[in-house]
Scaffold this motif. Sequence first.
Motif, mmCIF file in Angstrom:
data_model
loop_
_atom_site.group_PDB
_atom_site.id
_atom_site.type_symbol
_atom_site.label_atom_id
_atom_site.label_comp_id
_atom_site.label_asym_id
_atom_site.label_seq_id
_atom_site.Cartn_x
_atom_site.Cartn_y
_atom_site.Cartn_z
ATOM 1 N N GLU A 63 -4.090 -0.789 -17.393
ATOM 2 C CA GLU A 63 -4.786 -0.875 -18.682
ATOM 3 C C GLU A 63 -6.185 -0.280 -18.591
ATOM 4 O O GLU A 63 -6.598 0.475 -19.469
ATOM 5 C CB GLU A 63 -4.847 -2.317 -19.164
ATOM 6 C CG GLU A 63 -3.490 -2.827 -19.618
ATOM 7 C CD GLU A 63 -3.549 -4.228 -20.188
ATOM 8 O OE1 GLU A 63 -4.582 -4.591 -20.782
ATOM 9 O OE2 GLU A 63 -2.551 -4.940 -20.039
ATOM 10 N N LYS A 118 -1.714 3.897 -26.499
ATOM 11 C CA LYS A 118 -2.339 2.973 -25.553
ATOM 12 C C LYS A 118 -1.873 1.546 -25.825
ATOM 13 O O LYS A 118 -1.541 0.805 -24.912
ATOM 14 C CB LYS A 118 -3.858 3.057 -25.648
ATOM 15 C CG LYS A 118 -4.555 2.081 -24.734
ATOM 16 C CD LYS A 118 -6.049 2.040 -24.988
ATOM 17 C CE LYS A 118 -6.612 0.856 -24.268
ATOM 18 N NZ LYS A 118 -7.589 0.146 -25.037
ATOM 19 N N THR A 122 0.177 -0.878 -23.150
ATOM 20 C CA THR A 122 -0.505 -2.046 -22.556
ATOM 21 C C THR A 122 0.018 -3.372 -23.070
ATOM 22 O O THR A 122 -0.544 -4.410 -22.750
ATOM 23 C CB THR A 122 -2.033 -1.955 -22.807
ATOM 24 O OG1 THR A 122 -2.278 -1.878 -24.210
ATOM 25 C CG2 THR A 122 -2.623 -0.755 -22.101
#
Length: 123
Positions: A63, A118, A122
Amino acid sequence: MNVSVVTERIRSYINGQITRMAADSPIVGFMKPIITRVLENNIYKIEDGLKMIADKDGNIDTEAILTEMLESVMSTKPFTINTSFIGDIEIGEGMVKLSLPVVNKRLVFNTADLQELKNLLTT
C-alpha cells in the motif's frame, strides 16, 4: 505482505499463464516442461529482488509503495518507456498513456482512474 507469499503468487500466476498458453499453442504445450523448470529453477531471483524492497521482517508494504508510486505519477514530468510488446508507455503529470500499436489507439488513465485502481489494489 510477506516476500514468500508474493513469490508464491507470482509463481502461481506465471504457471497459470503457461498452462493457458499451452492449451492454445501446441508449441508452448510441447515446451511447457522446459518453461516450467526454468521458472522453478530461477524463482529465487524474483524472491531475491523482492527482498530488496522488504522490511527487516520480510514484509513488503504494498500500500505504501503504491501510494508513493501514484504520488510520483502525479508530480513527475512525463517520460516515455518504449516497449516492443505493447507500444510506448508515457507516465507523468497525473496520467499513464499506453500506445496500442495494433489498433493505432491510445489508452489513457487519468488521476481519477489511477486513484480507483489504487483503491482496488489496496482493499
